[in-house]
Design a protein around this motif. Structure first.
Motif, PDB file in Angstrom:
ATOM      1  N   LEU A  65      -2.091   8.796   2.237  1.00 58.07           N
ATOM      2  CA  LEU A  65      -1.830   7.584   3.013  1.00 58.07           C
ATOM      3  C   LEU A  65      -2.295   7.819   4.443  1.00 58.07           C
ATOM      4  O   LEU A  65      -1.773   8.698   5.141  1.00 58.07           O
ATOM      5  CB  LEU A  65      -0.342   7.240   2.981  1.00 58.07           C
ATOM      6  CG  LEU A  65       0.096   6.024   3.799  1.00 58.07           C
ATOM      7  CD1 LEU A  65      -0.553   4.742   3.264  1.00 58.07           C
ATOM      8  CD2 LEU A  65       1.617   5.885   3.792  1.00 58.07           C
ATOM      9  N   ASN A  66      -3.294   7.033   4.862  1.00 64.68           N
ATOM     10  CA  ASN A  66      -3.851   7.146   6.219  1.00 64.68           C
ATOM     11  C   ASN A  66      -3.425   5.938   7.042  1.00 64.68           C
ATOM     12  O   ASN A  66      -3.654   4.791   6.625  1.00 64.68           O
ATOM     13  CB  ASN A  66      -5.381   7.212   6.184  1.00 64.68           C
ATOM     14  CG  ASN A  66      -5.885   8.463   5.494  1.00 64.68           C
ATOM     15  OD1 ASN A  66      -5.404   9.558   5.742  1.00 64.68           O
ATOM     16  ND2 ASN A  66      -6.859   8.301   4.615  1.00 64.68           N
ATOM     17  N   GLY A 121     -14.338   2.832  -1.491  1.00 69.22           N
ATOM     18  CA  GLY A 121     -14.106   3.945  -2.398  1.00 69.22           C
ATOM     19  C   GLY A 121     -12.800   3.811  -3.145  1.00 69.22           C
ATOM     20  O   GLY A 121     -12.347   2.716  -3.477  1.00 69.22           O
ATOM     21  N   ASN A 122     -12.170   4.959  -3.382  1.00 67.19           N
ATOM     22  CA  ASN A 122     -10.950   5.021  -4.181  1.00 67.19           C
ATOM     23  C   ASN A 122      -9.739   4.917  -3.266  1.00 67.19           C
ATOM     24  O   ASN A 122      -9.086   5.924  -2.955  1.00 67.19           O
ATOM     25  CB  ASN A 122     -10.944   6.335  -4.976  1.00 67.19           C
ATOM     26  CG  ASN A 122      -9.690   6.485  -5.807  1.00 67.19           C
ATOM     27  OD1 ASN A 122      -9.007   5.511  -6.090  1.00 67.19           O
ATOM     28  ND2 ASN A 122      -9.379   7.718  -6.180  1.00 67.19           N
ATOM     29  N   ALA A 123      -9.404   3.696  -2.835  1.00 66.40           N
ATOM     30  CA  ALA A 123      -8.254   3.503  -1.951  1.00 66.40           C
ATOM     31  C   ALA A 123      -7.934   2.019  -1.851  1.00 66.40           C
ATOM     32  O   ALA A 123      -8.807   1.155  -2.033  1.00 66.40           O
ATOM     33  CB  ALA A 123      -8.523   4.082  -0.569  1.00 66.40           C
ATOM     34  N   ASN A 124      -6.668   1.739  -1.579  1.00 61.54           N
ATOM     35  CA  ASN A 124      -6.243   0.401  -1.177  1.00 61.54           C
ATOM     36  C   ASN A 124      -6.305   0.352   0.348  1.00 61.54           C
ATOM     37  O   ASN A 124      -5.657   1.162   1.026  1.00 61.54           O
ATOM     38  CB  ASN A 124      -4.816   0.117  -1.658  1.00 61.54           C
ATOM     39  CG  ASN A 124      -4.737   0.030  -3.168  1.00 61.54           C
ATOM     40  OD1 ASN A 124      -5.605  -0.547  -3.810  1.00 61.54           O
ATOM     41  ND2 ASN A 124      -3.689   0.613  -3.742  1.00 61.54           N
ATOM     42  N   ASN A 154      -4.386   6.062  -3.440  1.00 61.00           N
ATOM     43  CA  ASN A 154      -4.696   6.296  -2.031  1.00 61.00           C
ATOM     44  C   ASN A 154      -4.574   4.986  -1.250  1.00 61.00           C
ATOM     45  O   ASN A 154      -4.867   3.904  -1.782  1.00 61.00           O
ATOM     46  CB  ASN A 154      -6.111   6.845  -1.875  1.00 61.00           C
ATOM     47  CG  ASN A 154      -6.255   8.238  -2.467  1.00 61.00           C
ATOM     48  OD1 ASN A 154      -5.272   8.981  -2.559  1.00 61.00           O
ATOM     49  ND2 ASN A 154      -7.455   8.587  -2.864  1.00 61.00           N
ATOM     50  N   GLY A 155      -4.189   5.119   0.023  1.00 60.29           N
ATOM     51  CA  GLY A 155      -4.039   3.930   0.861  1.00 60.29           C
ATOM     52  C   GLY A 155      -4.444   4.208   2.299  1.00 60.29           C
ATOM     53  O   GLY A 155      -4.228   5.315   2.809  1.00 60.29           O
ATOM     54  N   THR A 156      -5.020   3.179   2.923  1.00 62.73           N
ATOM     55  CA  THR A 156      -5.454   3.307   4.325  1.00 62.73           C
ATOM     56  C   THR A 156      -5.191   1.994   5.046  1.00 62.73           C
ATOM     57  O   THR A 156      -5.541   0.918   4.531  1.00 62.73           O
ATOM     58  CB  THR A 156      -6.948   3.660   4.416  1.00 62.73           C
ATOM     59  OG1 THR A 156      -7.184   4.896   3.758  1.00 62.73           O
ATOM     60  CG2 THR A 156      -7.383   3.759   5.868  1.00 62.73           C
ATOM     61  N   VAL A 157      -4.587   2.108   6.218  1.00 69.10           N
ATOM     62  CA  VAL A 157      -4.348   0.942   7.076  1.00 69.10           C
ATOM     63  C   VAL A 157      -4.791   1.332   8.484  1.00 69.10           C
ATOM     64  O   VAL A 157      -4.380   2.373   9.000  1.00 69.10           O
ATOM     65  CB  VAL A 157      -2.859   0.540   7.078  1.00 69.10           C
ATOM     66  CG1 VAL A 157      -2.646  -0.659   7.998  1.00 69.10           C
ATOM     67  CG2 VAL A 157      -2.372   0.243   5.671  1.00 69.10           C
ATOM     68  N   PHE A 158      -5.666   0.529   9.067  1.00 68.35           N
ATOM     69  CA  PHE A 158      -6.051   0.838  10.448  1.00 68.35           C
ATOM     70  C   PHE A 158      -6.126  -0.441  11.278  1.00 68.35           C
ATOM     71  O   PHE A 158      -6.419  -1.529  10.771  1.00 68.35           O
ATOM     72  CB  PHE A 158      -7.351   1.643  10.524  1.00 68.35           C
ATOM     73  CG  PHE A 158      -8.552   0.985   9.921  1.00 68.35           C
ATOM     74  CD1 PHE A 158      -9.356   0.147  10.666  1.00 68.35           C
ATOM     75  CD2 PHE A 158      -8.888   1.232   8.595  1.00 68.35           C
ATOM     76  CE1 PHE A 158     -10.481  -0.421  10.115  1.00 68.35           C
ATOM     77  CE2 PHE A 158     -10.005   0.659   8.041  1.00 68.35           C
ATOM     78  CZ  PHE A 158     -10.819  -0.171   8.791  1.00 68.35           C
ATOM     79  N   ALA A 159      -5.800  -0.231  12.544  1.00 71.00           N
ATOM     80  CA  ALA A 159      -5.802  -1.330  13.513  1.00 71.00           C
ATOM     81  C   ALA A 159      -7.115  -1.290  14.277  1.00 71.00           C
ATOM     82  O   ALA A 159      -7.525  -0.240  14.799  1.00 71.00           O
ATOM     83  CB  ALA A 159      -4.621  -1.194  14.467  1.00 71.00           C
ATOM     84  N   TYR A 160      -7.753  -2.450  14.356  1.00 70.63           N
ATOM     85  CA  TYR A 160      -9.078  -2.564  14.993  1.00 70.63           C
ATOM     86  C   TYR A 160      -9.012  -3.669  16.043  1.00 70.63           C
ATOM     87  O   TYR A 160      -8.349  -4.697  15.848  1.00 70.63           O
ATOM     88  CB  TYR A 160     -10.130  -2.896  13.936  1.00 70.63           C
ATOM     89  CG  TYR A 160     -11.523  -3.070  14.485  1.00 70.63           C
ATOM     90  CD1 TYR A 160     -12.363  -1.986  14.611  1.00 70.63           C
ATOM     91  CD2 TYR A 160     -11.986  -4.323  14.886  1.00 70.63           C
ATOM     92  CE1 TYR A 160     -13.656  -2.137  15.115  1.00 70.63           C
ATOM     93  CE2 TYR A 160     -13.265  -4.476  15.397  1.00 70.63           C
ATOM     94  CZ  TYR A 160     -14.093  -3.389  15.509  1.00 70.63           C
ATOM     95  OH  TYR A 160     -15.350  -3.545  16.017  1.00 70.63           O
ATOM     96  N   ILE A 167       0.837  -1.199   0.000  1.00 67.74           N
ATOM     97  CA  ILE A 167       0.000   0.000   0.000  1.00 67.74           C
ATOM     98  C   ILE A 167       0.873   1.252   0.000  1.00 67.74           C
ATOM     99  O   ILE A 167       0.579   2.241  -0.684  1.00 67.74           O
ATOM    100  CB  ILE A 167      -0.960  -0.027   1.199  1.00 67.74           C
ATOM    101  CG1 ILE A 167      -1.986  -1.153   1.016  1.00 67.74           C
ATOM    102  CG2 ILE A 167      -1.656   1.307   1.371  1.00 67.74           C
ATOM    103  CD1 ILE A 167      -2.914  -1.335   2.192  1.00 67.74           C
ATOM    104  N   VAL A 168       1.979   1.226   0.769  1.00 66.96           N
ATOM    105  CA  VAL A 168       2.882   2.381   0.806  1.00 66.96           C
ATOM    106  C   VAL A 168       3.528   2.603  -0.551  1.00 66.96           C
ATOM    107  O   VAL A 168       3.621   3.740  -1.049  1.00 66.96           O
ATOM    108  CB  VAL A 168       3.934   2.183   1.914  1.00 66.96           C
ATOM    109  CG1 VAL A 168       4.993   3.274   1.853  1.00 66.96           C
ATOM    110  CG2 VAL A 168       3.274   2.168   3.279  1.00 66.96           C
ATOM    111  N   ASP A 169       3.984   1.530  -1.196  1.00 69.41           N
ATOM    112  CA  ASP A 169       4.582   1.670  -2.533  1.00 69.41           C
ATOM    113  C   ASP A 169       3.562   2.188  -3.546  1.00 69.41           C
ATOM    114  O   ASP A 169       3.896   2.995  -4.430  1.00 69.41           O
ATOM    115  CB  ASP A 169       5.134   0.325  -2.992  1.00 69.41           C
ATOM    116  CG  ASP A 169       6.316  -0.130  -2.140  1.00 69.41           C
ATOM    117  OD1 ASP A 169       6.963   0.734  -1.527  1.00 69.41           O
ATOM    118  OD2 ASP A 169       6.570  -1.354  -2.088  1.00 69.41           O
ATOM    119  N   SER A 170       2.318   1.746  -3.417  1.00 72.44           N
ATOM    120  CA  SER A 170       1.274   2.233  -4.324  1.00 72.44           C
ATOM    121  C   SER A 170       0.973   3.708  -4.085  1.00 72.44           C
ATOM    122  O   SER A 170       0.650   4.441  -5.028  1.00 72.44           O
ATOM    123  CB  SER A 170      -0.005   1.408  -4.142  1.00 72.44           C
ATOM    124  OG  SER A 170       0.220   0.045  -4.453  1.00 72.44           O
ATOM    125  N   ALA A 171       1.084   4.148  -2.835  1.00 70.17           N
ATOM    126  CA  ALA A 171       0.853   5.563  -2.539  1.00 70.17           C
ATOM    127  C   ALA A 171       1.884   6.441  -3.236  1.00 70.17           C
ATOM    128  O   ALA A 171       1.562   7.547  -3.693  1.00 70.17           O
ATOM    129  CB  ALA A 171       0.878   5.795  -1.031  1.00 70.17           C
TER     130      ALA A 171
END
Length: 690
Positions: A225-226, A294-297, A72-78, A63-67
């Motif tokens: 990048l989120n 939406g528009n994001a990995n 767009n990229g988003t990674v979240f911890a749940y 995702i970081v390389d794609s950004a």
């Protein structure tokens, strides 16, 4: 269409909790031993012994390389509270978390793209009790969410810092973490009481060549990048939260419940069916809306604990992660095209199309077209020649048929003549034999030399010369003739004395006018020894000649017909071959015409777009020039104002310097007076002592 990538990370357990754990991990599946039907499968499941670098390499690195490339990229911890979310995202001194690893990889990837220029900005915010606070500027609180066409969803008033190296970013992160809301509960000494969103905006464009003027002619890629650290869901009975902690927990649970509802709606396909997805029910889901369907990995790291006491919370977290697996996103490269960049791109496309047209219309292609045209002309000439030959053959055939009809008519006429010749001859002979013959008496005296015709048979030769048998003279005239004229010998060699010696009684003149011969006509036909008349023989000879001519014409007709058939067959074959060649040439010409037409349409469309963009650019430049002129006027006014202010300040400084000099003089005078006063006081004291 890519779905959300979900990985599960289990927190290490104590020996006591490990023995009583009801969960078992097998490959990429986790199951509840007490309920065999409760089984969950994910993209990857990391056991307790895994390292954060392994979790990062599973999906976040991609995702970081794609950004960097414009996605767009988003990674979240749940997960629930005290499950290791913050540790996974931030890490420790010995083991860096997702955020430090992503920052270092981002700048490393930027250095690898030497053909592009990059601008990186970062921001750090928290959502505390449904209020957005800026962690880089703690004074900025209760920020609002806005949305427009250019920027999409953004937080107004959020501070963005331009960063150039990883250590600078990590310093800002540490500064933001120091202002994050953290509290103590029964389950965690340092429990996160807010959701944090670490955002990096990466802008890039191609490096301009030295020959190109200006850098604003390239399309700009803008990606976001989120990296999100969510606060954990919690139960007040377990955390022992009261007062402020209880309020914080209720807001955390509300936002997480909204996130779960959004994921559930998206997994059921409600968005595709036109249903409502409640993004606006929470600030968290509103900010993360582009990342959710939406528009994001997007990648989700689900942190769980396998302890028996938290089995229900773990099951709820796994159900959330399982539903997230069915959510799909459509990530695209985000480019901002200015008018100049769009014109440049279209110009490049036009040049490429022109190059393709030049390649397709090479010299070899021109030669092929010329050959095709020559072949078409030759085929047209050959068709015209064959058409002329066929026309001549048709005319000759009509002429021959006309001659044959004339000959047939002649033969028919001759045949009718031959058949009717006998009847005609008999009719002629009968008419001749039935002809009346008249006579008159010879003269009575010698004076009259009158020739009396004797009746002769048809076909006999006359012994006397023929005379013109006109109307006979009158009887009285004959009687008044002189006797001298009768002395001449008669035409028959008889003298008049002989006539007078005969005793002839003259009838009445009126009785001698019409005397008819009553002899029976000779109806016997004169024939040749072979039984045919001369006329019949002549007719038969003519008929034979005509028959020979007819046979000759028939043979010529058959020969010409054969030649004509051969010519027609050859012409048909040539026409078929020419038709095939013509169709093939026509197909090739149509293909070339379609290609040329397509290229022309593309060129015309691009030219129209370029023209419109040039007009827009011209309008934009005119507006900019007008604004520039206005700014220049304002600058002139400001310059005059500054000059006035400068002159005022100079005068002020001059006055201030004069005042300072006066103050100095006053100080000196005061010092002198003080000195004098001290001397006077001393003298007075000395005098008083004395």
């Amino acid at each position: 269409m890519d779905r959300i990538h979900v990985t599960v990370r289990a927190r290490p357990l104590s020996a006591e909790d490990a023995q009583s754990s009801p969960w078992r991990i097998s490959g990429n599946a986790v199951a509840l031993t007490t309920q065999p039907s409760t089984r969950f499968e994910f993209d990857e499941i990391f056991s307790e012994e895994c390292r954060t670098a392994d979790v990062y390499g599973a999906r976040t690195k991609h995702i970081v390389d794609s950004a960097v490339q414009g996605f767009n990229g988003t990674v979240f911890a749940y997960g629930q509270t005290n499950s290791g979310k913050t540790y996974t995202m931030r890490g420790s001194a010995n083991e860096p978390g997702i955020i430090p690893l992503a920052v270092h990889d981002l700048f490393r990837s930027i250095q690898e793209h030497m053909d592009r220029e990059f601008l990186v900005r970062m921001s750090y915010m928290e959502i505390y009790n449904e209020e957005i606070n800026d962690l880089l500027v703690p004074e900025h609180r209760k920020l609002q969410i806005h949305e427009n066409y250019e920027r999409g969803i953004y937080v107004a008033g959020l501070r963005e810092e331009i960063v150039t190296y990883p250590e600078q970013v990590l310093d800002f992160v540490s500064f933001g973490e120091s202002h994050r809301h953290i509290g103590e509960t029964n389950m965690n000494v340092y429990s996160s009481r807010s959701h944090t969103i670490f955002r990096m905006v990466i802008e890039s464009r191609e490096k301009a060549d030295e020959t190109e003027s200006g850098d604003s002619c390239d399309a700009v890629r803008v990606s976001v990048l989120n990296l999100v650290d969510l606060a954990g869901s919690e139960r007040a009975a377990k955390t022992g939260a009261e007062g402020v902690r209880l309020k914080e927990g209720s807001h955390i649970n509300k936002s997480l419940m909204t996130l779960g509802t959004v994921i559930k709606k998206l997994s059921e396909g409600v968005k595709g069916q036109g249903g409502h997805v409640p993004y606006r029910d929470s600030k968290l889901t509103r900010i993360l809306q582009p990342a959710l369907g939406g528009n994001a990995n997007t990648a989700i790291i689900c942190n769980i604990t396998l302890a028996q006491i938290h089995a229900d919370e773990t099951k709820s977290s796994l159900q959330f992660a399982s539903r997230a697996l069915r959510v799909t996103n459509c990530a695209e490269v985000n480019e901002i095209l200015t008018d100049a960049a769009l014109l440049k791109r279209q110009r490049k496309e036009i040049e490429e199309l022109r190059a393709k047209l030049k390649n397709s219309q090479s010299e070899h292609w021109d030669e092929d077209v010329l050959n095709l045209r020559n072949t078409l002309l030759q085929s047209e000439l050959e068709k015209e020649r064959i058409a002329l030959e066929l026309e001549e053959e048709r005319k000759a055939k009509e002429h021959r048929e006309k001659r044959l009809l004339q000959q047939a008519k002649k033969i028919e006429n001759l045949s009718s003549l031959v058949l009717n010749s006998d009847r005609d001859d008999r009719v002629v002979v009968s008419s001749k034999n039935k002809r009346r013959q008249t006579w008159c008496a010879r003269p009575l005296s010698r004076q009259f030399d009158v020739e009396v015709p004797e009746p002769v048979e048809q076909g006999s030769a006359r012994s006397c010369g023929e005379r013109d048998m006109g109307m006979p003279p009158c009887f009285e005239e004959l009687m008044q003739e002189s006797p001298a004229s009768n002395s001449e010998p008669s035409a028959h060699g008889c003298s008049s004395s002989d006539l007078w010696n005969e005793d002839i009684s003259l009838p009445d003149s009126h009785a001698l006018l019409n005397v008819t011969s009553r002899r029976k006509p000779n109806t016997k036909e004169i024939t040749k020894p072979n039984g045919l008349s001369a006329r019949e023989s002549e007719a038969i000879l003519v008929i034979k000649q005509l028959q020979d001519q007819v046979n000759l014409l028939e043979s010529e007709k058959s020969l010409i017909q054969n030649n004509l058939d051969n010519v027609l067959e050859l012409a048909t074959q040539q026409k078929a071959s020419f038709s095939e060649k013509y169709e093939e040439l026509q197909r090739n010409a149509l293909v070339a015409q379609e290609q040329a037409k397509t290229a022309d349409e593309k060129l015309s469309a691009l030219a129209t777009i370029e023209k419109s963009k040039q007009e827009l650019a011209y309008e934009f430049l005119s507006k900019v020039s007008m604004e520039t002129q206005g700014i220049a006027v304002q600058m002139d006014q400001m310059t005059h104002s500054v000059d006035g202010a400068t002159s005022f300040i100079e005068e002020f400084f001059q006055n201030h310097s004069v005042i300072a000099e006066n103050v100095t003089e006053l100080r000196e005078l005061a010092y002198v007076h003080i000195t004098r006063s001290s001397y006077v006081i001393r003298d007075h004291e000395k005098m008083s002592k004395n």
